[in-house]
Design a protein around this motif. Structure first.
Motif, PDB file in Angstrom:
ATOM      1  N   TYR A  37      39.808  28.277 -11.188  1.00  0.00           N
ATOM      2  CA  TYR A  37      40.154  29.687 -11.396  1.00  0.00           C
ATOM      3  C   TYR A  37      41.476  29.979 -10.701  1.00  0.00           C
ATOM      4  O   TYR A  37      41.690  29.585  -9.553  1.00  0.00           O
ATOM      5  N   GLN A  38      42.364  30.655 -11.408  1.00  0.00           N
ATOM      6  CA  GLN A  38      43.680  31.011 -10.864  1.00  0.00           C
ATOM      7  C   GLN A  38      43.640  32.474 -10.408  1.00  0.00           C
ATOM      8  O   GLN A  38      43.601  33.394 -11.221  1.00  0.00           O
ATOM      9  N   LYS A  81      44.724  36.102  -8.958  1.00  0.00           N
ATOM     10  CA  LYS A  81      45.903  36.952  -9.084  1.00  0.00           C
ATOM     11  C   LYS A  81      46.115  37.677  -7.759  1.00  0.00           C
ATOM     12  O   LYS A  81      45.348  38.555  -7.390  1.00  0.00           O
ATOM     13  N   HIS A 104      42.895  41.427 -15.495  1.00  0.00           N
ATOM     14  CA  HIS A 104      42.750  41.724 -16.917  1.00  0.00           C
ATOM     15  C   HIS A 104      41.649  42.773 -17.087  1.00  0.00           C
ATOM     16  O   HIS A 104      40.715  42.853 -16.277  1.00  0.00           O
ATOM     17  N   CYS A 140      41.278  36.821 -24.144  1.00  0.00           N
ATOM     18  CA  CYS A 140      42.134  35.675 -23.802  1.00  0.00           C
ATOM     19  C   CYS A 140      41.280  34.543 -23.231  1.00  0.00           C
ATOM     20  O   CYS A 140      40.143  34.753 -22.787  1.00  0.00           O
ATOM     21  N   THR A 141      41.832  33.345 -23.233  1.00  0.00           N
ATOM     22  CA  THR A 141      41.082  32.177 -22.758  1.00  0.00           C
ATOM     23  C   THR A 141      40.750  32.301 -21.269  1.00  0.00           C
ATOM     24  O   THR A 141      39.694  31.842 -20.830  1.00  0.00           O
ATOM     25  N   HIS A 142      41.640  32.932 -20.506  1.00  0.00           N
ATOM     26  CA  HIS A 142      41.409  33.115 -19.071  1.00  0.00           C
ATOM     27  C   HIS A 142      40.145  33.940 -18.837  1.00  0.00           C
ATOM     28  O   HIS A 142      39.265  33.551 -18.043  1.00  0.00           O
ATOM     29  N   CYS A 143      40.035  35.075 -19.521  1.00  0.00           N
ATOM     30  CA  CYS A 143      38.873  35.949 -19.334  1.00  0.00           C
ATOM     31  C   CYS A 143      37.612  35.340 -19.952  1.00  0.00           C
ATOM     32  O   CYS A 143      36.503  35.529 -19.437  1.00  0.00           O
ATOM     33  N   SER A 148      36.859  32.173 -20.042  1.00  0.00           N
ATOM     34  CA  SER A 148      36.355  31.212 -19.051  1.00  0.00           C
ATOM     35  C   SER A 148      35.750  31.929 -17.846  1.00  0.00           C
ATOM     36  O   SER A 148      34.697  31.533 -17.327  1.00  0.00           O
ATOM     37  N   PHE A 149      36.411  33.006 -17.406  1.00  0.00           N
ATOM     38  CA  PHE A 149      35.935  33.769 -16.252  1.00  0.00           C
ATOM     39  C   PHE A 149      34.517  34.278 -16.497  1.00  0.00           C
ATOM     40  O   PHE A 149      33.630  34.135 -15.635  1.00  0.00           O
TER      41      PHE A 149
END
Length: 618
Positions: free
Chosen positions: A541-542, A544, A550, A578-581, A583-584
């Motif tokens: 996880y990156q 912020k 987001h 988005c792919t980030h959310c 996965s989150f």
């Protein structure tokens, strides 16, 4: 074949012919009551002639109006020939009836204009019939011009004339003309008439001027069901579903009760927002009011629950419909497809055919879209080509867009390009964007660049084109070109629509924007807890550092805090997740025992136990 008097068919025979066709259920949009009324008029007319009594202008006007009521041009023409024979074509009452008959029954305006010109001194009814006729023939600009000519001729319009002209302005979305008419209405104090007020509200709301529509409502002496139903319907059309639901409060304040049409509009608004709690309250209202058996309400309930991601409730609403029509079936099929139940959607289509319901063009849009989502390329092609071959339905541009999406997702990009070049429509930006997105999925940079160029030629101010092209470059390892594309977009002053999420808690809607600074400590603390837990468990996880999360993340944290434990957390989003959310949320559901349902612009994502229903497909 004519008889001795020059009539195409004896009148009594023709009326009996219409009655027979209506009785056998042939596809005539006829009202049996109106046919029976016309039959009595014709019988009285013929008995008058046999008795030697000459029919007068009122007799012929009544016969012509009755012909208009069942849209029978042939009968109207026969009465017109009799009018000429007895020399009453110059009579104002007969002339007005002729204008009305030809405008309603003829495919063109030519005969109606000719009848109008035959009137020596047209009155307000003559002009109104002509104006309404042009509006009904989708000649709205000409309709407004006739209104101007009417005033120049010294004839004052009545409330019906003004309402009709406002309707034309609404159709052509001409706010300038609407405001001109509004000025005339104020000067002549015509706004005292509720029909004029309702038409003005509809014209402003249809043109996107909701504030002006509310202002007109506030100045009306009296408001009725039509006032609020038309406003809610227009707000829905423009996507302002939240404002449409607020209309309910104003109706209650004015003690205006809902009917099945207004209730269907409010259900549609709840479906557009995906607000389950509000939708269920409206469902209860439909049961208490006895509207549950109305197809418009039942179909709206199927649509509502499908849009809220509850296909169990949608199925139950569908089963309550006594005779499901094509709209009912389409609601079920499209709902199943968007909720990821592809095989069930296709099975429902087979059930529909077995039930004897003929599919329409909208159902094929849902079917081809379902095949595209389910990677059923060959089956989707079969459905597309069966439209004309089996069901005699001519595909429209929307069907070709779905076909290009189907082929593009399946990797048959050149074939999709061939469809665009050979289809019987002039390509629009949306079909090029569809193929551009497919090029992004499969990494075809040359074809994607060509699609972007064609898109920009048609719509240079659409930021989505730049973002798709930049994403294509990024995914192909050409990040420099991606950065340059985004920079070009910013230099041209283009910004994409604000990305938002919303969630309903206790019938109240809460909105969250992308990269929003969170002021509430409890949401911050919950997000920090979720992120810490993800990292502790070793999930990538990156974080912020600027705390600009987001919108999906903020909505999720708020939902975990606010939604009852046993209820699913329903998040609605106006763009793709988005792919980030994505996965989150998958990570969160591995240690938070909640079902999380995200409805984005394209489909539903059902998250549970670290898995998503989409299985990684966009």
């Amino acid at each position: 074949m004519r008889n001795a008097d020059g009539w195409k068919m004896p009148l009594r025979s023709q009326i009996r012919h219409l009655n027979t066709m209506c009785a056998y259920g042939l596809p005539l949009s006829l009202d049996l009551f109106k046919i029976c009324r016309l039959e009595r008029l014709v019988n009285a007319f013929l008995d008058m002639e046999l008795s030697g009594i000459l029919p007068n202008n009122f007799t012929y006007a009544s016969l012509l109006n009755a012909s208009s009521s069942i849209l029978s041009l042939e009968l109207g023409e026969q009465f017109h020939s009799r009018v000429i024979m007895v020399g009453l074509e110059d009579d104002i009452y007969v002339g007005n009836a002729l204008v009305d008959m030809y405008m309603k029954c003829s495919y063109t305006t030519t005969a109606g204009v000719k009848a109008f010109r035959g009137i020596a001194s047209p009155n307000v009814i003559s002009w109104t019939s002509l104006i309404a006729g042009f509006a009904e023939h989708s000649l709205e600009e000409e309709s407004f011009q006739l209104f101007v000519e009417m005033q120049a001729a010294g004839v004052n319009p009545n409330s019906f004339t003004i309402s009709t002209t406002l309707g034309a302005c609404s159709k052509m979305k001409s706010l300038t003309q609407t405001m001109k008419l509004h000025g005339h209405i104020i000067k002549t104090k015509a706004d005292a008439d509720i029909a004029v007020g309702n038409a003005l509200v509809d014209a402003y709301a249809g043109g996107g001027m909701a504030d002006e529509a509310w202002s007109v409502i506030g100045m009306m002496n009296h408001r009725d069901l039509i006032t609020y139903t038309s406003l809610a319907a227009r707000l829905n059309q423009r996507g302002d579903h939240e404002m449409a639901l607020k209309v309910i409060t104003h109706m209650c304040n004015d003690e205006v009760k809902m009917d099945e049409f207004s209730l269907a509009s409010f259900l549609s608004a709840a479906a557009g927002l995906g607000t389950m709690e509000t939708g269920k309250q409206l469902h209860c209202c439909s049961v208490k009011s006895g509207f549950k058996r109305c197809n418009s309400v039942s179909n709206s309930l199927v649509h509502l629950y499908s849009k809220c991601g509850s296909m169990h409730d949608a199925h139950r609403a569908f089963k309550d419909i006594n005779e499901p029509d094509s709209v009912s079936w389409n609601g079920l099929i499209s709902g199943l497809a968007s909720n990821g139940h592809i095989s069930d959607a296709l099975s429902a289509f087979d059930d529909m055919r077995l039930a004897g319901v003929k599919p329409d063009s909208f159902i094929f849009l849902s079917l081809i879209s379902a095949c595209s989502q389910g990677s059923l390329l060959n089956l989707g092609l079969d459905y597309f080509y069966s439209m004309e071959k089996t069901y005699h339905i001519t595909p429209k541009l929307d069907h070709y867009v779905c076909l290009v999406d189907l082929l593009g997702r399946g990797g048959r990009l050149e074939e999709a390009m061939g469809v665009i070049e050979t289809m019987p429509f002039k390509p629009e930006s949306v079909i090029y964007k569809t193929l551009l997105n497919a090029c992004n999925l499969h990494g075809n940079v040359p074809l994607g660049e060509d699609m972007a160029r064609r898109c920009l030629e048609l719509d240079p101010s659409d930021p989505a084109i730049y973002l798709l092209l930049a994403s294509l470059y990024d995914n192909a390892g050409l990040s420099d070109f991606g950065d340059k594309t985004r920079k070009l977009m910013r230099e041209r002053g283009l910004r994409r629509s604000p990305r938002q999420c919303w969630i309903e808690v206790r019938s109240k809607i809460y909105f969250f924007s992308a990269r929003e600074k969170i002021d509430k400590d409890e949401i911050n603390e919950k997000l920090e807890f979720l992120i810490t837990e993800i990292k502790t468990r070793g999930y990538p996880y990156q974080e912020k550092k600027d705390m600009l999360y987001h919108s999906e993340q903020v909505a999720l944290a708020f939902g975990v805090l606010s939604v009852p434990t046993l209820a699913p957390i329903r998040i609605n989003k106006n763009s793709l997740i988005c792919t980030h959310c994505h996965s989150f949320i998958m990570f969160v559901t591995q240690f938070v025992d909640r079902e999380i349902i995200v409805r984005d612009r394209k489909r539903f994502h059902f998250f549970k136990d670290g898995q998503c229903s989409c299985r990684g497909h966009s």
